[in-house]
Design an enzyme around this catalytic site. Sequence first.
Site, PDB file in Angstrom:
ATOM      1  N   CYS A 209     -16.379   1.581   1.189  1.00 35.95           N
ATOM      2  CA  CYS A 209     -15.218   0.719   1.474  1.00 35.95           C
ATOM      3  C   CYS A 209     -14.762   0.806   2.916  1.00 35.95           C
ATOM      4  CB  CYS A 209     -14.077   1.049   0.532  1.00 35.95           C
ATOM      5  SG  CYS A 209     -13.392   2.713   0.781  1.00 35.95           S
TER       6      CYS A 209
ATOM      7  N   GLN B 186     -10.207  -3.843  -3.084  1.00 36.59           N
ATOM      8  CA  GLN B 186     -11.494  -3.415  -2.528  1.00 36.59           C
ATOM      9  C   GLN B 186     -12.634  -3.732  -3.496  1.00 36.59           C
ATOM     10  OE1 GLN B 186     -12.241  -1.795   0.577  1.00 36.59           O
ATOM     11  NE2 GLN B 186     -14.259  -2.433  -0.125  1.00 36.59           N
TER      12      GLN B 186
ATOM     13  N   ARG C 115     -13.217  -8.659   1.876  1.00 34.67           N
ATOM     14  CA  ARG C 115     -11.798  -8.372   1.602  1.00 34.67           C
ATOM     15  C   ARG C 115     -10.980  -9.631   1.871  1.00 34.67           C
ATOM     16  NH1 ARG C 115      -9.974  -3.143   1.772  1.00 34.67           N
ATOM     17  NH2 ARG C 115      -8.058  -4.130   1.007  1.00 34.67           N
TER      18      ARG C 115
ATOM     19  N   ASP D 211     -17.494   7.182  -0.811  1.00 28.23           N
ATOM     20  CA  ASP D 211     -16.246   7.009  -0.065  1.00 28.23           C
ATOM     21  C   ASP D 211     -15.939   8.350   0.603  1.00 28.23           C
ATOM     22  OD1 ASP D 211     -13.797   6.072   0.913  1.00 28.23           O
ATOM     23  OD2 ASP D 211     -12.759   6.226  -1.015  1.00 28.23           O
TER      24      ASP D 211
ATOM     25  N   ARG E  87       0.884  -1.174   0.000  1.00 25.49           N
ATOM     26  CA  ARG E  87       0.000   0.000   0.000  1.00 25.49           C
ATOM     27  C   ARG E  87       0.916   1.216   0.000  1.00 25.49           C
ATOM     28  NH1 ARG E  87      -5.147   1.442   3.720  1.00 25.49           N
ATOM     29  NH2 ARG E  87      -6.021   0.142   2.078  1.00 25.49           N
TER      30      ARG E  87
ATOM     31  N   HIS F 210      -7.605   1.113  -6.161  1.00 28.70           N
ATOM     32  CA  HIS F 210      -7.735   0.205  -5.003  1.00 28.70           C
ATOM     33  C   HIS F 210      -8.432  -1.082  -5.476  1.00 28.70           C
ATOM     34  CE1 HIS F 210      -7.776  -1.170  -1.009  1.00 28.70           C
ATOM     35  NE2 HIS F 210      -8.668  -0.384  -0.453  1.00 28.70           N
TER      36      HIS F 210
HETATM   37  N1   CP Z   1     -11.090  -0.192   2.780  1.00 26.77           N
HETATM   38  C1   CP Z   1      -9.806  -0.223   3.181  1.00 26.77           C
HETATM   39  O1   CP Z   1      -8.882  -0.448   2.401  1.00 26.77           O
HETATM   40  O2   CP Z   1      -9.616  -0.029   4.512  1.00 26.77           O
HETATM   41  P1   CP Z   1      -8.234   0.159   5.284  1.00 26.77           P
HETATM   42  O3   CP Z   1      -7.683   1.506   4.922  1.00 26.77           O
HETATM   43  O4   CP Z   1      -8.594   0.042   6.725  1.00 26.77           O
HETATM   44  O5   CP Z   1      -7.269  -0.929   4.855  1.00 26.77           O
HETATM   45  N1  NVA Z   2     -10.113   6.802  -0.839  1.00 27.59           N
HETATM   46  C1  NVA Z   2      -9.628   6.346   0.446  1.00 27.59           C
HETATM   47  C2  NVA Z   2      -9.784   4.865   0.560  1.00 27.59           C
HETATM   48  C3  NVA Z   2      -9.359   4.283   1.870  1.00 27.59           C
HETATM   49  C4  NVA Z   2      -9.495   2.803   1.941  1.00 27.59           C
HETATM   50  C5  NVA Z   2      -8.183   6.773   0.628  1.00 27.59           C
HETATM   51  O1  NVA Z   2      -7.398   6.615  -0.305  1.00 27.59           O
HETATM   52  O2  NVA Z   2      -7.859   7.282   1.695  1.00 27.59           O
END
Ligand code: CP
Ligand code: NVA
Length: 308
Positions: free
Chosen positions: A266, A137, A294, A225, A107, A134
Site C-alpha cells: 500500500c 486501500q 486510490r 506492508d 483518518r 483501511h
Molecule cells: N497507503 C496510504 O494510505 O498511504 P498514505 O499514508 O500516504 O495516505
Molecule cells: N499499516 C500502515 C498503513 C499505512 C498506509 C499504518 O497504519 O501505518
Amino acid sequence: MTNFLDINATSPGDLRAIIDNAKAMKVARNGRPKGALDDDQPLAGQMVALIFEKPSTRTRVSFDVGVRQMGGQTMVLSGKEMQLGHGETIADTARVLSRYVDLIMIRTFEEQTLLEMAEYASVPVINGLTNRTHPCQIMADIQTFEEHRGSIAGKKVVWSGDGNNVCASFIHAAGQFGFDLTFTGPQTLDPEAGFVEEARAKGANIVIERDPFKAVEGADLVVTDTWVSMHDPVSARERRHNQLRGYQVNEALMRQAKPDALFMHCLPAHRDDEATSAVMDGPNSVIFDEAENRLHAQKAIMRYCLGV
Ligand code: CP
Ligand code: NVA
C-alpha cells in the site's frame, strides 16, 4: 445515510458496483491532465472535509484531487489543529461539521472515533484508515488486481508480515469478493481472530501458515506492508524487525508463487525491510498502480456515499 466505514460493512453488490464504477471513471478520463475536470461533475457545489489525525501522502492527495476532478471543493483539516485535538467531543465535532460540509473523510487512531463520527454526523462518513482497518486501500487494490488479471474471485492472495489494519481489510475483502487468503507471519502478529472467522463464515478459505515459503505456493498475489504501523509504539520497532525478518518479500520468496503472481504494497514502504527493492521495482510489482487507483476507487466511493 450511506457511509463507507469498512469493507465488511458494505454489501458485496455495492462493493462490486463501486469497483466497476471506478474502472469506468478511470477509462473515461482517457489520459487527460490530472487537473482537468471529469466530463460529469457530480460533486459540483459540494464541500468535502478531509480530517487527518495521522500523516498521509496518498490518502490526502488522492481524495483532494478526486473531489476537484468531480467539481467539488475540499477542506483538509489536521486533527491536532482542530478543537477535536483539544478536548471537543467527536459527537459535537460531527454535528458542527455536518452544518458546513456534505461529506467527511477521517483518518484516525481508534475505530471508535470513526464510528462516533458516523453516528453523530448527518452527512456520510468515509474511513480513511484507523488502527484496525483501511478499506479505501483495499478497494484500490481489488481494482488494480482485476485490471491486470481479471476477476479476483477464487484467486489466492498471500499476506506476509504483520496482521495489521491493511491485512484486516484484505481479510474482509476475501469474504466479500470470494477469494482465498493465506496469512503468513509470527503468531504474535496474527490478524484478529474475529475477522478471520467472519470471512470464513462467508465462505472464504482463510489459512494461517507460519512458513512463508509454503504459504506463497500457488499465489496469484503476494502482499505486504510496513512492519511498524503509525499507531504502533516506536519502542516495538526492534522486536518487530526481529520477528518479521523471515517474512520479507524478496525474489526467493516470489519464486515460490505463480510465475505471474503480482506484488502489492500500500506504501509508504521501508525498502529492503518488508520487501526488497528488487521485488518492489520488479516486473510483477503493481505498487504505483495501486497508488493511482486510490484516486479512482475513492471517487467511486464518494459518489456511492453521496448517491450521485
Ligand atoms: N497507503 C496510504 O494510505 O498511504 P498514505 O499514508 O500516504 O495516505
Ligand atoms: N499499516 C500502515 C498503513 C499505512 C498506509 C499504518 O497504519 O501505518
